[in-house]
Structures are given as C-alpha cells and as structure tokens.
Design a protein around this motif. Structure first.
Motif, PDB file in Angstrom:
ATOM      1  N   LEU A 158       3.284  -4.744   0.815  1.00 43.43           N
ATOM      2  CA  LEU A 158       4.039  -3.498   0.950  1.00 43.43           C
ATOM      3  C   LEU A 158       3.998  -2.946  -0.433  1.00 43.43           C
ATOM      4  N   SER A 159       3.853  -1.385  -0.206  1.00 46.23           N
ATOM      5  CA  SER A 159       3.328  -0.718  -1.764  1.00 46.23           C
ATOM      6  C   SER A 159       4.606   0.273  -1.830  1.00 46.23           C
ATOM      7  N   HIS A 160       4.622   1.794  -1.743  1.00 46.61           N
ATOM      8  CA  HIS A 160       5.300   2.358  -2.008  1.00 46.61           C
ATOM      9  C   HIS A 160       6.331   3.232  -0.829  1.00 46.61           C
ATOM     10  N   PHE A 161       7.456   3.549  -0.655  1.00 51.31           N
ATOM     11  CA  PHE A 161       7.780   3.739   0.776  1.00 51.31           C
ATOM     12  C   PHE A 161       7.224   5.739   0.960  1.00 51.31           C
ATOM     13  N   VAL A 162       7.208   5.463   1.932  1.00 53.08           N
ATOM     14  CA  VAL A 162       6.826   7.239   2.292  1.00 53.08           C
ATOM     15  C   VAL A 162       7.462   7.662   2.968  1.00 53.08           C
ATOM     16  N   GLU A 163       7.475   8.984   3.872  1.00 54.10           N
ATOM     17  CA  GLU A 163       8.806   9.603   4.717  1.00 54.10           C
ATOM     18  C   GLU A 163       8.157   9.629   6.122  1.00 54.10           C
ATOM     19  N   VAL A 164       8.788   9.619   7.204  1.00 51.15           N
ATOM     20  CA  VAL A 164       9.057   8.776   8.389  1.00 51.15           C
ATOM     21  C   VAL A 164      10.011   9.529   9.396  1.00 51.15           C
ATOM     22  N   ALA A 218       9.367   3.951   5.386  1.00 50.42           N
ATOM     23  CA  ALA A 218       8.989   3.068   5.029  1.00 50.42           C
ATOM     24  C   ALA A 218       8.243   2.572   4.195  1.00 50.42           C
ATOM     25  N   PRO A 219       8.082   1.363   4.458  1.00 51.55           N
ATOM     26  CA  PRO A 219       7.532   1.150   3.275  1.00 51.55           C
ATOM     27  C   PRO A 219       5.547   1.411   3.690  1.00 51.55           C
ATOM     28  N   THR A 220       4.168   1.530   3.178  1.00 51.34           N
ATOM     29  CA  THR A 220       3.208   1.541   3.462  1.00 51.34           C
ATOM     30  C   THR A 220       2.588  -0.120   3.306  1.00 51.34           C
ATOM     31  N   VAL A 221       1.426  -0.157   3.486  1.00 51.96           N
ATOM     32  CA  VAL A 221       0.898  -1.352   3.826  1.00 51.96           C
ATOM     33  C   VAL A 221      -0.128  -1.710   2.992  1.00 51.96           C
ATOM     34  N   GLU A 222      -0.683  -2.451   1.661  1.00 53.89           N
ATOM     35  CA  GLU A 222      -1.689  -2.011   1.564  1.00 53.89           C
ATOM     36  C   GLU A 222      -2.789  -3.212   1.692  1.00 53.89           C
TER      37      GLU A 222
END
Length: 191
Positions: free
Chosen positions: A153-159, A125-129
């Motif tokens: 939106l920023s980079h994707f992270v594991e969810v 999922a993308p992160t929110v900056e």
C-alpha cells in the motif's frame, strides 16, 4: 517536522502534543486551523473534543479531519483486513461503533457552530504499489518469521465513495454582529 522544514514552513509551524478533551494549554481563539487526522474514530466523547476544538479555533477558522465511516465495508476494511488479517494496526485499535457517518459528523459540527457541507467531503483509499523488486524484498524479509509480508500500500488518493474513509472540513462561523463566533445550536440568544 521534517516535512515542514523541507517546505520552508518550519518558522510558521508549531507542533504540540495534547489531549483532544483538554486543550487548556491553549487560550480561546488561538488557531486559524486544526487538523484531526485519524483521531475522531477513536474518541469515546467526540462531542467534548469537538467543543474543545471549537473553543481554540478563531472565528472563521477551519477544522480539517479524516475519519472512517460506519458501514459494513469499513468494518471489513479497517477491522477484518487491517487489524485481523494484515495486522497493519494493533488488534482492537478500532471500535466500529465509534466510526462516524458523514451526516453524524455534520450534525455534531453544526451543533457546535461550524458551517459544514457533506457534499464537500471526499472519499479516500490507499493506492497499491506493484513494484516487483520491492514485493520480492518484502516477502524475503517476512518469510523467515512465518508472517505475511505487508501489503504493497502507498499513499491515499481521492475516490468517489465515502463508504470507508473520508476527508472533510468545516469552518467555525465568523463573528456575528453581536461579536460572538457561531454559538452552539443548543444555546439560545442572550436574554
């Protein structure tokens, strides 16, 4: 390419544009790894593309991919939000019918001689900056055009959920005692 140079990998990295259905520019067993990022959910003949990847991978080679799951959540996220509301991607770039459920990806890969375990797949999922200065600058640039500013939106992270995007990998079966890399499941033993 700049990323490879910055990491000191430029001399060991080759970038080549190609056609997922026709990798004939590369001989059989050419690569230790293949990356399919944001590709699988756009292919009309995914089995043909996977067969080509299988052909160019060395026995024991790894395919790493990310794709979009075919769920109601992914329809809302990728089509309604990303395409229609936020216009992050061109309209009609996605066809929900081509999105790929994890078990479908595993079946297709296994049918082509890959070893795969969906328990190893990871949601993304993308992160929110939320940097107020960046948000204000973005809004100031967008307002004169009458468009909404792009989401922060920023980079994707594991969810933990695979409901929208997921990352997976599969290994082409190593050489068997007969010398052939994992033969597709629909091929029987030699007569």
């Amino acid at each position: 390419r700049a990323h490879a140079r910055a990491r000191g990998l430029a001399d060991r990295t080759v970038f080549a544009a190609g056609d997922a259905y026709d990798l004939s520019a590369f001989p059989d067993d050419s690569f230790d790894g293949v990356l399919m990022a944001d590709v699988m959910e756009h292919l009309l003949d995914l089995p043909a593309a996977v067969a080509e990847v299988r052909r160019v991978l060395k026995p024991g080679g790894v395919l790493v991919f990310d794709t979009i799951n075919r769920t109601y959540k992914s329809y809302l996220a990728a089509i309604v939000l990303a395409e229609e509301v936020l216009q992050l991607v061109p309209p009609r770039v996605h066809d929900w019918r081509l999105f790929l459920k994890p078990h479908e990806a595993a079946f297709l890969l296994q049918a082509n001689g890959f070893l795969v375990d969906t328990a190893q797949f990871r949601g993304m999922a993308p992160t929110v900056e939320l940097d107020p200065r960046k948000l204000l600058r973005s809004a100031a640039r967008a307002l004169p055009s009458g468009k909404l500013p792009p989401p922060p939106l920023s980079h994707f992270v594991e969810v933990s959920s695979l409901d929208v995007n997921y990352l997976g990998w599969a290994q082409l079966a190593p050489l068997s005692s007969g010398g052939a890399a994992g033969a597709p499941a629909n091929e029987g033993p030699p007569a």
